[in-house]
Design an enzyme around this catalytic site. Structure first.
Site, short mmCIF file in Angstrom:
data_model
loop_
_atom_site.label_atom_id
_atom_site.label_comp_id
_atom_site.label_asym_id
_atom_site.label_seq_id
_atom_site.Cartn_x
_atom_site.Cartn_y
_atom_site.Cartn_z
N GLY A 123 0.83 -1.20 0.00
CA GLY A 123 0.00 0.00 0.00
C GLY A 123 0.86 1.25 0.00
N GLY A 174 0.27 -5.00 0.54
CA GLY A 174 -0.99 -4.91 -0.19
C GLY A 174 -1.02 -5.76 -1.44
N GLU A 197 5.62 -5.57 7.33
CA GLU A 197 4.91 -4.57 8.12
C GLU A 197 5.55 -4.26 9.48
OE1 GLU A 197 2.30 -5.90 4.94
OE2 GLU A 197 3.49 -6.99 6.44
N ASP A 205 -1.19 -7.35 7.61
CA ASP A 205 -2.65 -7.25 7.41
C ASP A 205 -3.05 -7.93 6.10
OD1 ASP A 205 -1.37 -5.25 5.89
OD2 ASP A 205 -3.11 -3.93 5.99
#
Length: 497
Positions: A123, A174, A197, A205
């Site tokens: 992301g 992502g 992350e 996530d």
């Protein structure tokens, strides 16, 4: 039933999607030159349906949608940013996927990234970090982005048509969310996988709570806490990819898949089976074990399971400090984890243990709550600035700075739903507790254990394995590694150890 077409394959300087054929691949804004497509050009060049909340400043070209007969192609188009995912892209992809689900002309969906470097490097967290610095309003906007991203990931995870993600190049964060939940995930020699992350004060996530704990042994926990990278065929052996092809085969594979025609009454399983058997036609073979041994195998894998099976991060550190079989690896892993956010490490370990019991829907709903909490935590902004925005990157200053300063109560808050708040609503009620199409990848270690324990004699394991799992490339290699590591021969036969 198959329908074959003849078409030219003129090469163009773009991604492999575009290189299939300049006349038979059709970006939304491209001039249609193939007479076959002229009748459909009005539909194909129509504007992308907008989701509520679409923003006027969204880049119109950050995602390209193409058609190749029965195949619908989604191409992330930010190659200069390694196709990093932002809200503008999600707002385009989601309605297009929902539209194709209803279309009788759309048989298969394939997702890839422009250029040769990345499917998607993650992301656009730099933009989110800057947004968070605006205070509560910015933090809420960042949490809203994650909510939208997770809704897209859930749509892919529960899609009602065959979905293929091309993990060609960097596939992180992502980008993993856009690929790992699909029934077919193609790795190439250029694939670089990681969930980085904890490096930036966040947590794995995009469904990491679901797919990481379901990998063999403690592989998922190890990848989650360390951000270790896997390349090429190693992603197949680890269970992240379902197929491995050399990148040079992707063009012909896509063209072949575009020829498939499904019976009107074919179930999703029958359609997936046909896609799977078609993909097998384009097998390019795997690197030999002499060229690329299984990285997370052998005694190293035993050490990973031994060290990362504990229930606290402190116990994992202690186990690594005591590790003697792979002392250099343990020392390097300790150094790596010591640089990670202590809060991220503890939240991530809790996530790995809880996520194993979550359904796919619960996963994304719970992760949205965790992500929203991280947007209010100082480590996320500090981690992104230190690791991604500072030139050169610097070591982040975490708050708290030490593991022992992160209390159980602080970790609990990431998983609590505040009074008066409800979990995020997804776009459908589709749900499951285990991946329904996991059998298209390599069999799990549990699958192998079931075969061994059901047939404990000392001969014929490979034959029985082939009968159970077919001639899947990499299956025999994985069987040999697991048998060598997890079984012993006794006078009564082979026994699981």
């Amino acid at each position: 039933m198959l329908l074959r077409h003849n078409f030219s394959r003129t090469s163009t300087p773009s991604s492999w999607f575009s290189r299939i054929s300049s006349t038979s691949t059709m970006p939304l804004r491209a001039k249609v030159t193939n007479p076959t497509f002229r009748a459909a050009s009005k539909m194909s060049t129509a504007s992308t349906p907008k989701l509520p909340g679409s923003q006027p400043g969204d880049d119109p070209d950050d995602v390209l949608f193409n058609s190749l007969y029965g195949v619908r192609l989604v191409e992330l188009n930010r190659p200069n940013k390694l196709n990093s995912l932002n809200g503008s892209m999600v707002r385009k992809i989601l309605p297009r996927l929902k539209e194709w689900e209803k279309s009788e002309l759309a048989n298969i969906v394939m997702l890839s990234g422009a250029g040769t470097k990345a499917l998607c490097a993650g992301g656009d967290v730099a933009a989110l970090a800057l947004q968070n610095e605006k205070g509560e309003e910015g933090q809420k906007a960042s949490a809203d982005f994650f909510g939208l991203e997770y809704k897209l990931d859930h749509v892919i995870a529960t899609y009602s048509k065959p979905f293929i993600s091309i993990m060609d190049g960097i596939t992180m964060g992502g980008g993993v969310g856009l690929s790992v939940h699909a029934p077919f995930r193609i790795a190439t020699e250029r694939t670089v996988f990681a969930m980085p992350e904890t490096t930036i004060g966040f947590f794995p996530d995009v469904g990491g709570s679901f797919f990481l704990p379901r990998l063999d042994g403690q592989i998922g926990t190890y990848l989650a806490l360390t951000s270790e990278r896997l390349t090429g065929v190693q992603t197949l052996y680890a269970g992240i990819a379902t197929h491995y092809f050399h990148s040079s085969a992707l063009r012909n594979l896509t063209a072949r898949l575009s020829e498939l025609v499904f019976s009107d009454h074919a179930s999703l399983q029958e359609r997936l089976n046909l896609v799977n058997s078609t993909m097998a036609e384009y097998s390019t073979g795997l690197p030999t074990l002499e060229e690329e041994p299984i990285k997370l195998g052998g005694s190293l894998r035993t050490a990973i399971d031994r060290c990362f099976s504990h229930s606290t991060v402190e116990e994992i550190f202690s186990a690594l400090e005591k590790e003697t079989t792979h002392k250099a690896w343990a020392q390097k892993t300790l150094e790596t984890m010591s640089q990670r956010s202590p809060t991220s490490l503890k939240v991530t370990l809790r996530q790995m243990r809880l996520g194993k019991s979550w359904s796919i829907s619960e996963t994304f709903k719970r992760e949205h709550q965790i992500a929203a909490h991280f947007m209010r935590h100082p480590d996320f902004v500090e981690g992104v600035k230190a690791r991604l925005m500072s030139k050169p990157p610097r070591q982040a200053t975490w708050q708290p700075a030490k593991l022992e300063e992160v209390t159980t109560e602080q970790v609990d808050k990431f998983f609590d739903v505040p009074e008066g708040e409800k979990l995020m609503q997804l776009l459908s009620d589709a749900d499951y507790k285990s991946y329904p199409h996991a059998h298209y990848g390599l069999p799990s270690e549990q699958d192998i254990q079931n075969v061994v324990q059901g047939n404990p004699d000392t001969s014929g394991e490979a034959q029985r394995f082939a009968e159970n799992f077919g001639s899947k490339e990499g299956a025999r290699e994985k069987l040999a590694e697991v048998l060598a590591r997890r079984t012993v021969r006794t006078p009564e036969g082979r026994k699981w150890n």
